[in-house]
Design a protein around this motif. Structure first.
Motif, PDB file in Angstrom:
ATOM      1  N   ARG A 109       0.899  -1.077   0.359  1.00 42.20           N
ATOM      2  CA  ARG A 109      -0.032   0.205  -0.150  1.00 42.20           C
ATOM      3  C   ARG A 109       1.169   1.253   0.474  1.00 42.20           C
ATOM      4  O   ARG A 109       1.002   2.255  -0.607  1.00 42.20           O
ATOM      5  CB  ARG A 109      -1.026   0.296   1.132  1.00 42.20           C
ATOM      6  N   THR A 110       1.620   1.310   0.572  1.00 42.58           N
ATOM      7  CA  THR A 110       2.990   2.256   0.654  1.00 42.58           C
ATOM      8  C   THR A 110       3.044   2.809  -0.641  1.00 42.58           C
ATOM      9  O   THR A 110       3.411   3.770  -0.931  1.00 42.58           O
ATOM     10  CB  THR A 110       3.936   1.955   1.768  1.00 42.58           C
ATOM     11  N   ALA A 111       3.732   1.723  -1.085  1.00 37.83           N
ATOM     12  CA  ALA A 111       4.799   1.994  -2.189  1.00 37.83           C
ATOM     13  C   ALA A 111       3.723   2.150  -3.431  1.00 37.83           C
ATOM     14  O   ALA A 111       3.796   3.345  -4.136  1.00 37.83           O
ATOM     15  CB  ALA A 111       5.043   0.148  -3.063  1.00 37.83           C
ATOM     16  N   ALA A 112       2.194   1.890  -3.592  1.00 36.28           N
ATOM     17  CA  ALA A 112       1.601   2.378  -4.033  1.00 36.28           C
ATOM     18  C   ALA A 112       1.326   3.848  -3.839  1.00 36.28           C
ATOM     19  O   ALA A 112       0.689   3.926  -4.981  1.00 36.28           O
ATOM     20  CB  ALA A 112       0.091   1.076  -3.854  1.00 36.28           C
ATOM     21  N   GLU A 113       0.826   3.365  -3.051  1.00 30.70           N
ATOM     22  CA  GLU A 113       1.221   5.666  -2.417  1.00 30.70           C
ATOM     23  C   GLU A 113       1.893   6.400  -3.392  1.00 30.70           C
ATOM     24  O   GLU A 113       2.221   7.771  -3.725  1.00 30.70           O
ATOM     25  CB  GLU A 113       1.036   5.796  -1.364  1.00 30.70           C
ATOM     26  N   THR A 114       3.219   6.412  -2.976  1.00 35.31           N
ATOM     27  CA  THR A 114       4.152   6.745  -3.656  1.00 35.31           C
ATOM     28  C   THR A 114       3.995   6.596  -5.152  1.00 35.31           C
ATOM     29  O   THR A 114       4.153   7.926  -5.523  1.00 35.31           O
ATOM     30  CB  THR A 114       5.724   5.559  -3.149  1.00 35.31           C
ATOM     31  N   VAL A 115       3.027   6.327  -5.580  1.00 36.76           N
ATOM     32  CA  VAL A 115       3.001   6.282  -7.489  1.00 36.76           C
ATOM     33  C   VAL A 115       2.291   6.786  -7.421  1.00 36.76           C
ATOM     34  O   VAL A 115       1.766   6.818  -8.645  1.00 36.76           O
ATOM     35  CB  VAL A 115       4.188   5.139  -7.754  1.00 36.76           C
ATOM     36  N   GLY A 116       1.264   6.655  -6.530  1.00 34.39           N
ATOM     37  CA  GLY A 116       0.067   6.905  -6.855  1.00 34.39           C
ATOM     38  C   GLY A 116      -1.078   6.389  -7.524  1.00 34.39           C
ATOM     39  O   GLY A 116      -1.477   7.207  -8.476  1.00 34.39           O
ATOM     40  N   CYS A 117      -1.259   4.913  -7.030  1.00 28.43           N
ATOM     41  CA  CYS A 117      -2.381   3.965  -7.620  1.00 28.43           C
ATOM     42  C   CYS A 117      -2.613   3.879  -5.835  1.00 28.43           C
ATOM     43  O   CYS A 117      -3.027   2.558  -6.788  1.00 28.43           O
ATOM     44  CB  CYS A 117      -1.768   3.425  -9.067  1.00 28.43           C
ATOM     45  N   ALA A 118      -2.767   4.887  -5.494  1.00 28.77           N
ATOM     46  CA  ALA A 118      -3.244   3.535  -3.630  1.00 28.77           C
ATOM     47  C   ALA A 118      -5.176   3.274  -4.351  1.00 28.77           C
ATOM     48  O   ALA A 118      -5.385   2.380  -3.657  1.00 28.77           O
ATOM     49  CB  ALA A 118      -3.101   4.778  -3.302  1.00 28.77           C
ATOM     50  N   ALA A 119      -5.871   4.171  -5.003  1.00 26.20           N
ATOM     51  CA  ALA A 119      -6.832   3.709  -5.443  1.00 26.20           C
ATOM     52  C   ALA A 119      -7.033   2.854  -6.299  1.00 26.20           C
ATOM     53  O   ALA A 119      -7.824   2.362  -6.242  1.00 26.20           O
ATOM     54  CB  ALA A 119      -7.849   5.007  -5.990  1.00 26.20           C
TER      55      ALA A 119
END
Ligand SMILES: Nc1ncnc2c1ncn2[C@@H]1O[C@H](COP(=O)(O)OP(=O)(O)OP(=O)(O)O)[C@@H](O)[C@H]1O
Ligand SMILES: Nc1ncnc2c1ncn2[C@@H]1O[C@H](COP(=O)(O)OP(=O)(O)OP(=O)(O)O)[C@@H](O)[C@H]1O
Ligand SMILES: [Mg+2]
Ligand SMILES: [Mg+2]
Lengths: 422, 286, 346, 289, 346
Positions: E117-127
């Motif tokens: 989740r953190t990594a996804a947030e970093t690249v802006g695809c947490a949604a």
């Protein structure tokens, strides 16, 4: 579609459904060719199945599908279900009107086996009975007297015991053979645990296998005589160990075992003769069945039946006439596989010819007058299958005789009840 | 993922290769010997009393079994019929299966679901349940005692299973490829032929081989629908050899070997041509 | 606008019920080259797919060359497309891939092959004609995909990031080729890119997409000089435009537009417009300096903490930590409403 | 494009099957016109000990043989999907038993299982004395002991998994390569790659084959039981539903009754399939379709 | 150079016998970020694949963190990679895709998911965590691939054009994230890109590849200021550097390096170095003008026909067809051997 189909049916050749090994089929092919040659313009198509099951499947589907073959060849033990269902065309009128066939020329026991409800449904092409094949060379080697007509069950047991030997030729008792003990190299006797093998001995001992041979409702193996005969049969394995174990039978069936010279005697029908004719290592012959009180044999017979739904009945009849007639019977007799149902032909050199073993081929004829038929019930095939399993376990596993007899009765009753009788 | 290669990755793995070879050797060891027995049995002299023990090297080696099998069994004629049936039925069957599988992959989900369900139901029906009604149908069409009923299952892709396998294979192709075809205005037929089919070549190879084997060894259909000895197919002829008495066992085995060989050959060819020749993208290295 | 080559009238589209295009209106004149710009996931590819007929429009109409094609199947629309994923046929060679569209249209084989070769030469992959896609590098695949689209002469070209995997030199070259081709054929083209230089250089007009809505359509000059919103303003140009409260720390020189500064307004100015060496201006410190060839970008913090970026010649870049003055002029400044983000028109 | 298949499907399978199933509610002997008996056949089946035994036999067979077949086929497909010396031969070898005509195949196994002379038992007896295995036990009585005979039938059917193997092989070879490279980079163990990548990617095909095998297991047991054990050892150790149906329908001419048994068999498979099909469902929307 | 993070010693590689890497030597210090630049098909991806162990090196050695891994299987090399084709698992959701590498390494599920989740947030695809790759746009897929590489902490990151499908704004942001991540982890990174700004801004050093050979390795500044060959000179910078015979029409102002001009030498100068408004200089006419935001590129022809490009402020761009003077200074000029293309060292 449909139109062309049916018109083709009526004009086409007479279809004859038979089964058998390739050599047997070749014999039928010879027969049909001979017929076509003798009656130019006729056309008989042999529809070949390889065994009884295949034939049944074919027959059943084609009858159900509305296109049955005109003729088929079937054993009397199995034709009952077709007879009961009105599939088979009665032949009395045609026989009466025929000058090629006189019913008196044929063994009555066979003719009777194919009457159903008083009508002659099929015409037998062969008559056979059980005989005891034995390895003469082996008997000579061990100095045991050969079986001869009129010998008794006990004689047979004694002979079998004397012939059960290990590889050094010493008499052994096959019952010890389980597990570690040495197996007999030669077994005294081969017999198949089935109702058709049991029946002649029950009869011979004066018993019956069913309550009413015409309208059977149950097996009557619980009578003391029948029970005794059955017990004696089981003892062959369980008490004396003269017949191979089931394991041994699975490993090598009795016919092969005999052919390989490792079975002294084998109870079998005429069918085995062809196979054994290829034996070169030893000499063999046949003897009649042993007796308890009187000589009784069991009938083996196949007949030509004409289907009711066939489209070319007249043509079919003409072929049937030919096949059953002396001429046709001779052709079939030449194959050696069957005992002709035509009395004249069976006593002619065509059948008895001494060029090929067995020397005592006459044994087959001699027993015919003593032969009895099994009851004709439409559910007989099922009864045979059910009883075979029970008898097999009795012989090989030594199931308690009382249980065996009870099971036989209980499990066949519904089958008899469902069956129809001729 | 247009250029996405498929097939196994060429990972450096001399060790892996050795293991695979060992595995392969094991497979060969387990699967092949029984069939060697079959071959050696077929080379035994017929007419001798049957030997209880199968020998790996028969003594004497004899090809009489083969000669007799051809004569008695009419194997030549039967082979010809079998070949005839296979030549028509196999391509037809693969064609039908591939087309149907493709259509399923491209049709509306609801239609697809219905047909898939029907196919599954069809898979469940035992062959014995079909014999009698089918016989009636073929008779009504006047087709009994011809080879047509033996070819007819091709209409079904031989087995609904094959249609479903094709369906899954086509469904797995990247959607963009289909889209690219749509943009080029390809008819479904041409998409199938030009793009979809070449991309599932291993599936086609596998199913062709299987269809052949199935058609080739079809026994129940000829038993029921064919009367004329001249129309007998190989399994039927073989069946008649199987009831030969035990001394003629080698004859039967010879027939069995003859009947097996073509099926095996087809499989070997199929796997050489397509399964082995790695993926269609040519990405793989030896 | 002249004769329309392609029109989208209130087109919406959805994936599994989630609407990703909201009543998009677009009109591309015949022979015009429209570039679609927008952040990742804005719906750019979806626009192309709807035009091509690969996704149904849930509302609105699509017209190609004046013809309503909304319910035509893709093949009838006479478009050619470069897919973002290339969608090359893995089983065909490069030559076959390129010629595919021609051959299925029954162009004689020889002609098709010849034109495929020409197209391959245009994109510089003539040497690869016999390879399969699996044997190509990423950029090579993309060029093949481009060649496949260019080999035909459709009513509309739809190019989905056709140059994204090419190196800069090649991209510049391809860009010129595309433009030349476009001019030669007078073709209508819709070109999706995220490369602004590409957009600015190539486009007749640019459409900026945001969350499935058209934010602004205009010539590159309009987009650059008069961005309709802070979104467009920041999206085009790199580093992005500086945005500060209009009454904030930086006070541009010259004459302010009427009504500015006022509360609720923001001013924006591009890094290129910032002078850091003049004496007047807001005080700032240099946080970081990025050098890109002859240019350098100085990332500054104003005294109040707001970040500002300035482009300076690399040769005269400030040191990290240096104190500088941020100066801009009203002429280089854009004014927006702070809440709606829309451009302020006095 | 679907038309020929639909014709075949309906004309050659669904329609005939429907006819047969309709006959399940009649008394029909293949010869005389069927007569309606309602549920009598089904009721009679419940009381029929032979049917019950065959049903149990079939279920046990399916439960054991289907997973075994699938596992073996999958194992072989994964072992043999890549090139290496001998792999081609091994692939052919694995399909060999499937290519042998069934009748010959049955007879071959009769030989192999021969309790005294068969190679299998001879192998098992290696190192033992007096016809016992090295462990001092009697070798399996393949054809005469009920349990051993059932095992024999399963063994035979396991060897004919060629079809499953080939389909799995093709499916495995169609999987995208770069995801395997990815997995290799992550140093996923063979087991992880199998569990997390291969298995889910092949799940639709596997599920289909599992369904098919479960269905067909009711058929594969037919030829071995018919040719090799003839339903025995007595009384009904290897009498499976298929054999029961065949005998009742064609040998005893009780087609209506056999049809009722067929109906039961189909209902059972439908139940099994519905359960299994959920698996496929789970993986729907796989490749973004 | 400090401790080596990754070394390639004379590494060659081939596809089906065709050599695509020729004895490549590269050395990346621990914690260094090396950008690999090169034209399409130069072998950039192949370098990464060889390092990862996905292609065997036909010659040479690969060392990671001092360990010779040339014959190790990929999994043992402890690298993480973004594939040019993304290589996402089609059957896994975004979250599962990102967590894959952790889970197969037996990270507890909850931890793995959290880090994903953190990594996804970093690249802006947490949604997007619950979607499957097939339901993502091109840029979204690429971000997932990036997140999957970033979630682990390997010895070496191998990033094959990880930002190519992102829009500029996002790319700038990601670029900064990457750099921050790199600085935070002290990770060794090899980053393939064809975006020069990315290369110049991000790289500690740049390696320029050409036809499978390393043409130059150096800091961005070295690459820009002292390109080792005309190839590097023209490849880096856009539009490309102007190249003219040293004794040709344009004569730079100031003092020439020793030995120049001479026959067999070429001079090169970037568009940024060209002044077209000075009085002295070679006469030229304006063929075409490209406007890119605040800048404009004037494409000129010298009298003798040679093309020259000049960057000018957009506001003061010349008209097409105008006559201008091309002036440069020796200080901005590079000298190369005409035949070998190598830099001339006086
Ligand atoms: N599987 C393959 N088989 C044969 N040749 C290949 C294969 N993969 C790549 N090549 C060739 O090797 C060369 C280098 O490829 P590579 O993928 O390393 O290029 P690249 O520098 O990454 O290019 P790009 O920027 O276009 O991705 C190219 O000429 C390409 O055509
Ligand atoms: N098949 C699909 N199912 C569900 N959602 C999808 C699907 N394809 C795209 N989307 C979503 O639709 C939106 C728009 O997608 P689209 O591909 O048009 O974006 P884009 O502008 O092309 O982005 P990029 O620059 O990243 O390619 C995105 O949010 C994406 O996640
Ligand atoms: Mg997109
Ligand atoms: Mg690459």
């Amino acid at each position: 579609g449909t139109g062309s189909g049916s018109s083709k049916d009526e004009s086409g050749p007479v279809q004859l459904l038979v089964f058998g090994a390739p050599e047997e089929l070749a014999a039928y092919r010879t027969l049909t060719e001979a017929y076509e040659k003798a009656r130019p313009g006729t056309d008989v198509q042999l529809v070949e199945a390889s065994d009884r099951k295949d034939l049944l499947a074919r027959l059943a589907t084609s009858v159900a599908g509305g296109a049955p073959p005109d003729l088929f060849l079937m054993n009397y033990r199995f034709y009952g279900q077709f007879a009961a269902k009105n599939v088979v065309e009665p032949l009395d009128e045609r026989i009466a009107g025929s000058d090629a066939i006189d019913p008196a020329d044929y063994y009555p026991v066979a003719m009777d086996a194919f009457t159903w409800g008083g009508k002659q449904l099929c015409l037998p092409q062969n008559v056979s009975s059980l005989a005891v094949y034995y390895n003469r060379t082996l008997f000579t080697k061990y100095g045991v007297p050969e079986p001869k007509a009129g010998w008794t069950w006990n004689d047979m047991v004694g002979t079998a015991i004397a012939m059960t030997r290990d590889s050094r030729g010493v008499v052994v008792k096959g019952t010890e053979s389980e597990g570690a003990a040495a197996r007999p190299a030669v077994h005294g006797l081969g017999i198949e645990p089935s109702i058709i093998r049991v029946a002649p001995f029950v009869w011979s001992a004066g018993g019956e296998i069913v309550d009413n041979p015409d309208k059977p409702t149950r097996l009557t193996l619980d009578t003391p005589v029948a029970r005794e005969a059955l017990k004696n049969l089981v003892d062959l394995r369980q008490a004396y160990g003269v017949v191979p174990t089931d394991e041994e039978v699975e490993a090598e069936d009795d016919e092969s075992r005999f052919a390989n010279g490792r079975l002294a005697m084998l109870m079998s029908s005429r069918r085995s003769t062809t196979t054994f004719r290829s034996i070169t290592d030893f000499e063999w012959d046949v003897a009649p069945l042993p007796v308890y009180q009187k000589q009784v044999g069991v009938l083996h017979s196949d007949a030509y039946c004409m289907t009711r739904g066939g489209k070319r009945k007249d043509a079919a009849w003409r072929f049937l006439e030919f096949a059953i007639s002396e001429e046709g019977q001779r052709i079939i007799a030449a194959t050696g596989r069957t005992v002709p149902s035509h009395i004249g032909v069976s006593q002619s050199p065509a059948f008895l010819g001494p060029s090929q073993p067995p020397r005592s081929a006459k044994v087959f004829l001699d027993t015919i007058p003593t032969v009895r038929a099994l009851p004709t019930v439409s559910t007989w095939p099922e009864i045979e299958d059910v009883t075979a399993g029970i008898l097999e376990n009795a012989l090989y596993r030594g199931d308690k005789l009382d249980d065996v007899i009870r099971d036989l009765d209980q499990q066949t009753r519904p089958l008899f009840a469902r069956g129809e009788h001729g | 993922m247009g250029g996405r290669a498929s097939g196994p990755p060429p990972l450096p793995g001399a060790a892996g290769r050795v293991w695979r070879t060992l595995g392969a050797a094991f497979v060969v060891l387990v699967f092949v010997p029984p069939l060697l027995l079959l071959v050696s049995g077929s080379l035994t002299e017929p007419g001798l009393p049957p030997s209880p023990t199968p020998h790996l090297v028969p003594d004497p080696v004899s090809t009489a079994g083969y000669r007799q099998a051809l004569e008695i069994g009419g194997l030549l004629r039967a082979s010809l019929n079998s070949v005839l049936v296979a030549v028509v039925a196999v391509p037809l069957s693969v064609l039908v299966a591939a087309l149907a599988g493709f259509a399923l992959a491209r049709l509306a989900p609801r239609t697809t679901a219905t047909v898939v369900a029907a196919s599954l139901v069809a898979l469940m029906v035992p062959a014995t349940a079909l014999l009698v009604p089918r016989f009636a149908i073929f008779r009504a069409l006047g087709l009994t005692d011809t080879l047509v009923p033996l070819i007819a299952p091709a209409l079904l892709g031989t087995s609904p299973l094959y249609v479903l396998v094709y369906y899954l294979a086509f469904r797995a192709l990247p959607r963009d490829l289909y889209d690219a075809c749509l943009v080029e205005d390809l008819s479904p037929m041409r998409i199938w032929w030009r793009v979809a089919l070449p991309l599932v070549r291993p599936v086609t190879a596998a199913l062709t081989a299987l269809t052949f084997v199935l058609t080739w060894s079809n026994f129940l259909d000829p038993l029921i629908y064919v009367y004329d000895r001249d129309l007998f197919t190989l399994p039927l002829a073989l069946r008649s050899l199987s009831v030969l008495d035990p001394t003629n066992f080698p004859v039967f085995l010879a027939g069995a070997v003859l009947a097996t060989a073509p099926a095996l050959l087809v499989f070997v060819l199929a796997q050489r041509r397509f399964l082995h020749h790695d993926d269609p993208t040519g990405r793989d290295r030896p | 606008m002249s004769e329309p080559g392609l029109t989208l009238d209130g087109v919406s589209a959805a994936y599994r019920g989630a609407t990703v295009l909201h009543e998009v209106d677009l009109s591309v004149a015949r022979g015009e080259l429209l570039v679609v710009l927008g952040p990742s996931g804005a719906g750019k590819s979806t626009v192309l797919r709807v035009v091509a007929g690969l996704e149904p429009a849930t509302a609105g109409r699509v017209r190609i060359a004046g013809r309503d094609v909304t319910s035509d199947r893709p093949g009838l629309r006479n478009v050619s497309m470069v897919f973002q994923s290339y969608a090359l046929f893995p089983h065909l060679t490069v030559a076959e891939n390129i010629a595919f569209g021609l051959e299925v249209r029954d162009t004689p084989r020889a002609v098709a092959r010849e034109r495929a070769r020409t197209a391959a030469e245009t994109v510089g992959c003539a040497a690869l004609l016999d390879r399969r896609p699996g044997q190509l590098s990423g950029g090579e695949r993309q060029r093949v995909a481009l060649a496949r689209a260019l080999v035909r002469e459709p009513d509309v070209f739809l190019l989905d990031e056709p140059l994204s995997n090419l190196d800069l030199a090649l991209r510049v070259e391809m860009r010129a080729e595309l433009r030349a081709l476009h001019d030669r054929l007078g073709a209508t083209m819709v070109h999706v890119t995220h490369d602004q230089t590409e957009a600015l250089v190539l486009a007749d007009r640019i459409a900026v997409l945001r969350d499935g809505r058209v934010e602004q359509v205009g010539t590159p000059d309009e987009i650059w000089r008069a961005p309709a919103s802070t979104f467009v303003a920041r999206f085009v140009g790199s580093p992005a435009m500086n945005l500060l409260p209009a009454d904030g720390p930086v006070r541009p020189a010259g004459e302010a537009p009427p009504g500015v500064p006022a509360e609720g307004l923001q001013i924006g100015f591009r890094p290129e417009a910032v002078a850091i060496d003049r004496a007047e201006g807001a005080a700032a410190t240099v946080d970081r300096v990025e050098v890109v060839g002859e240019d350098a970008y100085a990332y500054l913090s104003l005294a109040a903490g707001q970040p500002v970026v300035a482009r300076v010649p690399a040769a005269r870049r400030p040191e990290r930590g240096a104190a500088v003055q941020v100066g801009v002029r009203w002429a280089d400044t854009h004014v927006f409403h702070a809440d709606s983000g829309l451009r302020y028109a006095p | 494009m679907l038309a020929p298949y639909l014709v075949g499907l309906v004309g050659l399978v669904l329609l005939p099957a429907a006819v047969t199933l309709a006959l399940a509610f009649t008394e029909y002997d293949l010869v005389n016109a069927p007569s309606w008996v309602g549920l009598d056949n089904l009721v009679a089946l419940v009381d029929d000990p032979v049917f019950r035994v065959s049903l149990t036999n079939s279920l046990v067979f399916a439960l054991v043989a289907v997973p075994l077949r699938l596992l073996l086929a999958l194992g072989l497909a994964l072992l043999l999907h890549r090139r290496a010396f001998g792999v081609g031969t091994a692939r052919a070898a694995a399909v060999l038993p499937t290519a042998v005509p069934e009748i010959a195949y049955g007879l071959l196994w009769l030989w192999l299982f021969n309790p005294l002379y068969g190679p299998i038992n001879q192998l098992l007896r290696v190192g033992g004395e007096n016809g016992l295995t090295a462990l001092g036990r009697t070798p399996p009585q393949w054809l005469t002991d009920p349990t051993d005979a059932r095992a024999a039938i399963i063994l035979m059917s396991v060897f004919t998994m060629g079809e499953t193997f080939v389909v799995l092989l093709a499916a495995r070879r169609a999987l995208p390569r770069d995801v395997y490279e990815m997995a290799a980079l992550e140093d996923a163990t063979g087991w992880d790659v199998f569990r997390r990548v291969t298995l889910p990617l092949m799940a639709p095909v596997l599920a289909l084959l599992a369904v098919r095998d479960a269905i067909a297991s009711l058929h594969f047991s037919f030829v071995p039981a018919y040719v090799v054990t003839d339903g025995g050892p007595p009384p009904y150790a290897t009498t499976y539903l298929s054999l029961f149906i065949y005998r009742t329908g064609f040998e005893y001419l009780r087609y209506g009754y056999a049809a009722a048994a067929t109906l039961v068999m189909i209902l059972l498979t439908v139940a099994a399939v519905v359960v299994q099909w959920r698996l496929v469902r789970r993986y729907r929307g796989f490749y973004g379709l």
